[in-house]
Structure formats: structure tokens, C-alpha cells
Design a protein around this motif. Structure first.
Motif, PDB file in Angstrom:
ATOM      1  N   PHE A   1       0.847  -1.193   0.000  1.00  0.00           N
ATOM      2  CA  PHE A   1       0.000   0.000   0.000  1.00  0.00           C
ATOM      3  C   PHE A   1       0.887   1.248   0.000  1.00  0.00           C
ATOM      4  O   PHE A   1       0.784   2.113   0.869  1.00  0.00           O
ATOM      5  N   SER A   2       1.757   1.338  -0.970  1.00  0.00           N
ATOM      6  CA  SER A   2       2.742   2.424  -0.993  1.00  0.00           C
ATOM      7  C   SER A   2       2.222   3.695  -1.632  1.00  0.00           C
ATOM      8  O   SER A   2       2.851   4.750  -1.523  1.00  0.00           O
ATOM      9  N   SER A   3       1.083   3.603  -2.323  1.00  0.00           N
ATOM     10  CA  SER A   3       0.555   4.786  -3.001  1.00  0.00           C
ATOM     11  C   SER A   3       0.220   5.869  -1.986  1.00  0.00           C
ATOM     12  O   SER A   3      -0.381   5.606  -0.941  1.00  0.00           O
ATOM     13  N   ALA A   4       0.590   7.080  -2.334  1.00  0.00           N
ATOM     14  CA  ALA A   4       0.354   8.205  -1.417  1.00  0.00           C
ATOM     15  C   ALA A   4      -1.116   8.579  -1.339  1.00  0.00           C
ATOM     16  O   ALA A   4      -1.532   9.286  -0.414  1.00  0.00           O
ATOM     17  N   THR A   5      -1.904   8.128  -2.322  1.00  0.00           N
ATOM     18  CA  THR A   5      -3.329   8.508  -2.320  1.00  0.00           C
ATOM     19  C   THR A   5      -4.166   7.639  -1.395  1.00  0.00           C
ATOM     20  O   THR A   5      -5.286   8.001  -1.047  1.00  0.00           O
ATOM     21  N   ILE A   6      -3.651   6.466  -1.022  1.00  0.00           N
ATOM     22  CA  ILE A   6      -4.432   5.541  -0.194  1.00  0.00           C
ATOM     23  C   ILE A   6      -4.555   6.105   1.220  1.00  0.00           C
ATOM     24  O   ILE A   6      -3.554   6.398   1.874  1.00  0.00           O
ATOM     25  N   LYS A   7      -5.800   6.250   1.664  1.00  0.00           N
ATOM     26  CA  LYS A   7      -6.058   6.808   2.987  1.00  0.00           C
ATOM     27  C   LYS A   7      -6.585   5.765   3.974  1.00  0.00           C
ATOM     28  O   LYS A   7      -6.316   5.851   5.169  1.00  0.00           O
ATOM     29  N   ASP A   8      -7.355   4.811   3.480  1.00  0.00           N
ATOM     30  CA  ASP A   8      -7.964   3.828   4.380  1.00  0.00           C
ATOM     31  C   ASP A   8      -7.854   2.438   3.767  1.00  0.00           C
ATOM     32  O   ASP A   8      -8.155   2.243   2.575  1.00  0.00           O
ATOM     33  N   VAL A   9      -7.433   1.481   4.601  1.00  0.00           N
ATOM     34  CA  VAL A   9      -7.371   0.076   4.193  1.00  0.00           C
ATOM     35  C   VAL A   9      -8.172  -0.737   5.216  1.00  0.00           C
ATOM     36  O   VAL A   9      -7.898  -0.666   6.421  1.00  0.00           O
ATOM     37  N   TYR A  10      -9.141  -1.492   4.711  1.00  0.00           N
ATOM     38  CA  TYR A  10     -10.027  -2.274   5.581  1.00  0.00           C
ATOM     39  C   TYR A  10      -9.605  -3.737   5.501  1.00  0.00           C
ATOM     40  O   TYR A  10      -9.869  -4.430   4.514  1.00  0.00           O
ATOM     41  N   LEU A  11      -8.927  -4.190   6.549  1.00  0.00           N
ATOM     42  CA  LEU A  11      -8.368  -5.545   6.579  1.00  0.00           C
ATOM     43  C   LEU A  11      -8.970  -6.412   7.687  1.00  0.00           C
ATOM     44  O   LEU A  11      -8.432  -7.475   7.993  1.00  0.00           O
ATOM     45  N   PHE A  12     -10.051  -5.972   8.279  1.00  0.00           N
ATOM     46  CA  PHE A  12     -10.621  -6.766   9.366  1.00  0.00           C
ATOM     47  C   PHE A  12     -11.224  -8.064   8.816  1.00  0.00           C
ATOM     48  O   PHE A  12     -11.507  -8.189   7.632  1.00  0.00           O
ATOM     49  N   GLU A  13     -11.374  -9.033   9.711  1.00  0.00           N
ATOM     50  CA  GLU A  13     -11.886 -10.368   9.375  1.00  0.00           C
ATOM     51  C   GLU A  13     -10.975 -11.074   8.372  1.00  0.00           C
ATOM     52  O   GLU A  13     -11.418 -11.633   7.375  1.00  0.00           O
ATOM     53  N   ASN A  14      -9.677 -11.026   8.630  1.00  0.00           N
ATOM     54  CA  ASN A  14      -8.684 -11.799   7.890  1.00  0.00           C
ATOM     55  C   ASN A  14      -7.865 -12.611   8.889  1.00  0.00           C
ATOM     56  O   ASN A  14      -8.053 -12.489  10.112  1.00  0.00           O
ATOM     57  N   SER A  15      -6.976 -13.425   8.364  1.00  0.00           N
ATOM     58  CA  SER A  15      -6.173 -14.295   9.237  1.00  0.00           C
ATOM     59  C   SER A  15      -4.763 -13.743   9.434  1.00  0.00           C
ATOM     60  O   SER A  15      -3.804 -14.499   9.612  1.00  0.00           O
ATOM     61  N   ILE A  16      -4.619 -12.436   9.375  1.00  0.00           N
ATOM     62  CA  ILE A  16      -3.303 -11.803   9.492  1.00  0.00           C
ATOM     63  C   ILE A  16      -2.788 -11.958  10.920  1.00  0.00           C
ATOM     64  O   ILE A  16      -3.488 -11.630  11.879  1.00  0.00           O
ATOM     65  N   THR A  17      -1.556 -12.451  11.031  1.00  0.00           N
ATOM     66  CA  THR A  17      -0.936 -12.605  12.354  1.00  0.00           C
ATOM     67  C   THR A  17       0.224 -11.643  12.565  1.00  0.00           C
ATOM     68  O   THR A  17       0.665 -11.444  13.698  1.00  0.00           O
ATOM     69  N   GLU A  18       0.707 -11.041  11.463  1.00  0.00           N
ATOM     70  CA  GLU A  18       1.870 -10.164  11.606  1.00  0.00           C
ATOM     71  C   GLU A  18       1.833  -9.073  10.541  1.00  0.00           C
ATOM     72  O   GLU A  18       1.491  -9.326   9.380  1.00  0.00           O
ATOM     73  N   LEU A  19       2.137  -7.859  10.939  1.00  0.00           N
ATOM     74  CA  LEU A  19       2.228  -6.722  10.031  1.00  0.00           C
ATOM     75  C   LEU A  19       3.512  -5.955  10.320  1.00  0.00           C
ATOM     76  O   LEU A  19       3.959  -5.875  11.472  1.00  0.00           O
ATOM     77  N   THR A  20       4.090  -5.369   9.278  1.00  0.00           N
ATOM     78  CA  THR A  20       5.285  -4.531   9.449  1.00  0.00           C
ATOM     79  C   THR A  20       5.031  -3.168   8.854  1.00  0.00           C
ATOM     80  O   THR A  20       4.135  -2.985   8.018  1.00  0.00           O
TER      81      THR A  20
END
Length: 581
Positions: free
Chosen positions: A68-87
Motif C-alpha cells: 500500500f505504498s501509493s500516497a493517495t491511499i487513505k484507508d485500508v479495511y483488513l478486518f476479518e482476515n487471518s493476518i498474524t503479523e504486520l510490518t
């Protein structure tokens, strides 16, 4: 697999096709619930105006660097996923808000010593805001599990929380009571509980809210919009309560409620029993979706006891399985308690209700009958003026003796006909019984009934009893007055010898006694019947509710008459028994 440009292009094409947007103009990308598992740094390249990305409800476990490197992106909706780690490397410097399900995260991203993720929970779901003029986007959200609300020139859409589902019109509704729940955010429909389980309250949040259906229900199928369907021959009085076995004979319990079988009767006109409320409850049970009336899910009053009709065919109950026919119905021509009374325009023949004959036939039959009766009277008077026959007997004496024989035969045959119509014939005798009943019914149908011409001439047991008491008295008093008048007339007006007057008076007395005795003999049986019909022993007592708290005593000869209302007539019936003896 990983989302590539081609994947996004296909997804974009789907969104663009529905929302009428070009690739370069995409600002909102809806990819929720697409079974995505991986995102790379090229997944969203080329989307120069992308502002919000909806990836909730997928199976994403890992997000690559600079995704999500684009400068225009303001909101990312990632709830209800199996993500265990973010950097931090996964998000560009322009991302302001990340909506996550934090329960499984082992590590959360930080930027400039500030956490920029937002944990989404059941009570806090994210909100999307855009200009109200962007109607295609609102339509997309409404069909993707969002609730939208317009406030001035701004449209705010929020995904439906767990326990709710989107109805496709911008509204979130609670999952109904019964076999439904929803544990996800932004869902378009509810999930099903496993067979034999249901949710007691609207808005079930998880499968743990599904509990075992109550006793008497069928656990092998889905509960539907109730606490499971009842087993066969079980019924309930609460849509979400237990089902009980239908023990009383005459009940049909195939649709979760009690209704009447063929040949049975119940009455809903007593205190504590309300057919209107029960009918509303039946309507509720016969509603197999979520549109039922929540105020009629229970029936809290009594249900009446079931009685077997004397003639099963009189109680067809053809519509008892419907809400409007729950009361049961009588066959055409019948009405009243146990469908034993005849309706207007029908009269009783051997306990059958036959339709009135046509008036021209009634009038013709009355003319013939009255003419025959008048002819007999003239013949009796004419013969009586003649001298005695060779055997020394008057004609009236011979007539009375033959009348006694005829009446005796009529009484025996009448009782035989009535018995034949009461007996339940079996085997080959059934056809004999049907033939005898048919012949007797047809023969008696041609006999006129006064009420066919004038309905008020129908005599109920009380009127018959009054006539039975008064008629014999009048039959004795009137001839006595005639004799006294004749005696005074002969004594005062006739200048004949006293001995001759005595002979004439003896003849008059003999004739009057003959008429009185003959009349009393003819009317003896109907008089006795009318008196016996009023006896206390001629009442039938019915327990109309299942708690045995409501009873009613009805006169067997006419179930329209309550025995409590004729207590004084029953006392008079005992006194009138002296006449019969």
C-alpha cells in the motif's frame, strides 16, 4: 494465490462494471469476501487515484512490502482476515487508517512512535464517507453488506455489525430468532445454526448462541424461523417453546398446532377461551419466514376439549387446518353443539337435516291432508247418526279400535326406523342399513312440516312440554263443559220427559268419553315423550376445557337449551308424571 495486476484488473472490472467507473478513476476498491490469501507490492499498482481499499472477509495471512505504498491511499479495511503479523514496510507513508481484527496479531505496525491501526470489534465498525452525489458507489455498498445514511451532502456507509445483515436497501437488520446467527461484519445474509439448534433472541452473534431446540421438536432438520418444527403428532402454544404430544382423540397436529379431525367438535365460546387469539397464533405458525407478527407468537389462554360428533359426517371440519377455519365447520344444513341442530330452511327427519320442500308442494299436501281429515269427521258424524250395526257396535267404536291398531303399528315402526338410523352397521349389513335409512328418510320427507311454511311454528322441547301438559287438561275440560251445556239445555229448553233426557245425556256422555279416550290414546306417546324430554336425567353434561374447570349441562333433546335455565320446568315434569301413570 497472490493478487496480481491481472487479478486486480478482473476485480476492478467487476466493480467498474457495476459502478460504471474506469480503471484510472477508481477511488474505492471493493474486494471483500473474494477468498484472497496474499497481497504483493504490485497488487494495486497503476491505480493512481485509489483512496479506500476494502479487503475485509478474505483469508489473507501475509502482506508484502510496499503493498500500500501509493500516497493517495487513505484507508485500508483488513478486518476479518487471518493476518498474524504486520510490518511498517507494508504501508506507505500516505496510509492514515488501517482497520484490523487484532485478536490474532502477534505484532502491530508503528510509525513515528504512533500506532496507526484501528481494531475493529463487534461494537465498533468503521465508517465510509463520500459525497452524496456519488450514487453508484452507494448502490455498491448497499449490496455489499453496508448500511448507508445521507446527512446533508454527505453519504455515510457503515458495514453491518455481527448479529446483523444488510437487506440490500441500505439497512442493517438483526438476524431473526430461530436457526440463524451472524458472526461476521458486513454480511448480506445470516448463517444457519446446525440442525436441531436455534437462537432465542434476535441478533445472534456466533454459533455459541445457538442452543438445543426444546423437547418435542424435530432435531434432524434446520430450525427455520422458530425453535425447530414439532415432531409428528406434536403441537405447541409458543413458536419458540416446547411441543407436547397430542393425546386427545380427534386432534390433528401436523402443522405445529392443534386442529380438528373429521367427525369431531369443539366450542370456543366460553370464558378463558379465545378463538380469535388462537387463530392469530395459527396464522403466526403458518408464516414460514421472518414476516410473522411478533405479538402473536404465543397463545396463553385455554384450548377447549374435543368431542366426538354423533354423526361424523355432520362435522367435516374441511378447513380446520387453516387459521380461518380453526373453529371447525358443520356440514351444510347443520349447526349448533356437536352439529346436531338444523339450520334455517332445514328440518329434522330421523336426526337428519333435510331441506324444506317447495311451498307449492307444502300447500298442496296441506290441502289434501285437511280434506282427508274433514272427510273422516263428516263420515264419523254421518255414520254416528245411523243405527247400530248388526253386531251392536257404533261406527265410531269400530273406527277407534282400528285407529288403536294403526297407531300401535306406527309407534313400533317409528321406533324401529329410529333405531335403524342409530345403529352402526358393519360388514354386509351396512348396505342393508343404508337401504333402510334411505327408504325411511324418503318416506318421511314427503310428510309436511309446519315450520317449512312458517319457521316460527318449529316447536322446541319447552313448547312441546307446555302443550303436553295443557292439552290433556283441555281435552278433559272441554267435553265436560259440552256435557254440562247439553244437560242444562235439555233441562231448561226441551219439554220432554226426564227419563228421555237421561237417555240422551247418556248417549252424549258415551260419545264424549269415546272421543276423549281415543284422543288421549293417540296423544299418549308424544305427551310422554315431551314430559320425559325435560327430566333432569335427559341432560348431558360436558366438560368443555382440559382443566375440568368449565362444565355445561345441555338438554339432550335440544342442545340449544341449557338445563340450568329450565330447572322449574323439570320440577313440573315430575308432577306431570302423575298423568302418565
Amino acid at each position: 494465490g497472490p493478487v496480481t495486476k491481472s487479478t486486480v484488473r478482473n476485480s476492478r472490472w467487476h466493480v467498474g462494471n457495476k459502478c460504471k467507473l474506469s480503471r484510472t478513476a477508481i477511488q474505492y476498491l471493493l474486494l471483500q469476501r473474494n477468498n484472497l490469501t496474499f497481497l504483493s507490492n504490485t497488487s494495486f499498482s497503476g491505480l493512481q487515484n485509489l483512496r479506500k481499499i476494502f479487503l475485509n472477509g478474505n483469508s489473507i495471512k501475509f502482506i508484502g512490502e510496499q503493498t500500500f505504498s501509493s500516497a493517495t491511499i487513505k484507508d485500508v479495511y483488513l478486518f476479518e482476515n487471518s493476518i498474524t503479523e504486520l510490518t511498517n514496510d507494508s504501508f506507505g507513508s500516505g496510509v492514515l487508517n488501517i482497520y484490523l481484527t487484532c485478536d490474532n496479531l502477534h505484532q502491530v505496525p508503528w510509525s513515528k512512535n504512533k500506532f496507526f491501526g484501528c481494531c475493529v470489534r463487534d461494537t465498533s465498525v468503521p465508517e465510509v464517507t463520500f459525497t452524496a452525489s456519488f450514487k453508484p458507489l452507494m448502490t455498491c455498498f448497499q449490496t455489499q453488506g453496508f448500511m448507508c445514511q445521507k446527512l446533508g451532502g454527505i453519504e455515510k456507509c457503515r458495514p453491518c455489525a455481527p448479529g446483523l445483515f444488510a437487506n440490500g436497501y441500505g439497512e442493517c437488520r438483526k438476524c431473526p430468532k430461530g436457526g440463524y446467527y451472524q458472526d461476521e461484519i458486513g454480511s448480506q445474509k445470516c448463517k444457519n445454526c446446525s440442525n436441531g439448534n436455534f437462537v432465542k433472541k434476535r441478533g445472534g452473534l456466533s454459533a455459541l448462541d445457538c442452543t438445543t431446540c426444546p423437547d418435542g421438536t424435530n432435531h434432524s432438520i434446520h430450525a427455520g424461523f422458530r425453535a425447530c418444527f414439532c415432531k409428528r403428532n406434536y403441537a405447541r402454544i409458543d413458536r419458540f417453546g416446547l411441543c407436547t404430544l397430542c393425546l386427545p382423540e380427534g386432534l390433528n397436529c401436523n402443522n405445529d398446532f392443534e386442529s380438528l379431525s373429521l367427525g369431531y367438535y369443539w366450542n370456543w365460546s366460553f370464558p378463558g377461551i379465545n378463538v380469535s387469539l388462537y387463530s392469530s397464533f395459527v396464522t403466526n405458525l403458518l408464516t414460514f419466514n421472518d414476516s410473522y407478527d411478533p405479538s402473536t407468537t404465543r397463545y396463553t389462554l385455554k384450548i377447549p376439549r374435543v368431542f366426538k360428533c354423533p354423526r361424523p359426517g355432520n362435522c367435516p371440519n374441511s378447513d380446520s387446518h387453516t387459521a380461518t377455519g380453526i373453529n371447525g365447520n358443520c356440514q351444510e344444513g347443520y349447526r349448533g353443539w356437536l352439529c346436531s341442530k338444523c339450520q334455517n330452511a332445514f328440518y329434522s327427519v330421523l336426526n337428519y337435516c333435510a331441506p324444506y320442500q317447495q311451498k307449492w308442494w307444502i300447500i298442496l299436501e296441506m290441502i289434501i291432508t285437511m280434506s282427508a281429515f274433514l272427510l273422516i269427521i263428516i263420515l264419523v258424524i254421518w255414520k254416528n247418526t245411523k243405527t247400530r250395526q248388526h253386531d251392536g257396535r257404533l261406527f265410531v267404536d269400530k273406527l277407534s279400535s282400528r285407529m288403536k291398531i294403526f297407531l300401535g303399528f306406527y309407534q313400533v315402526v317409528g321406533d324401529l326406523y329410529e333405531s335403524v338410523n342409530v345403529v352402526s352397521w358393519t360388514g354386509p349389513l351396512r348396505y342393508v342399513g343404508q337401504l333402510i335409512s334411505f327408504v325411511s328418510l324418503k318416506l318421511l320427507n314427503i310428510i309436511i312440516r309446519p315450520q317449512c311454511l312458517y319457521s316460527h311454528m318449529l316447536l322446541d322441547p319447552i313448547i312441546r312440554f307446555k302443550i303436553a301438559v295443557i292439552f290433556p287438561i283441555g281435552l278433559i275440560v272441554v267435553p265436560a263443559w259440552i256435557y254440562l251445556i247439553c244437560k242444562v239445555y235439555l233441562k231448561c229448553c226441551k219439554k220432554t220427559a226426564n227419563a228421555e233426557n237421561m237417555v240422551k245425556l247418556d248417549k252424549i256422555k258415551s260419545k264424549l268419553l269415546t272421543y276423549v279416550v281415543l284422543s288421549l290414546f293417540i296423544t299418549y306417546q308424544p305427551t310422554c315423550d315431551a314430559i320425559f324430554e325435560i327430566y333432569p336425567g335427559a341432560c348431558d353434561t360436558f366438560v368443555v376445557d382440559r382443566d375440568s374447570s368449565i362444565t355445561i349441562s345441555l338438554l339432550r333433546a335440544d342442545y340449544d337449551i341449557n338445563c340450568k335455565s329450565i330447572a322449574h320446568y323439570q320440577t313440573e315434569a315430575y308432577i306431570a308424571t302423575v298423568y302418565m301413570l
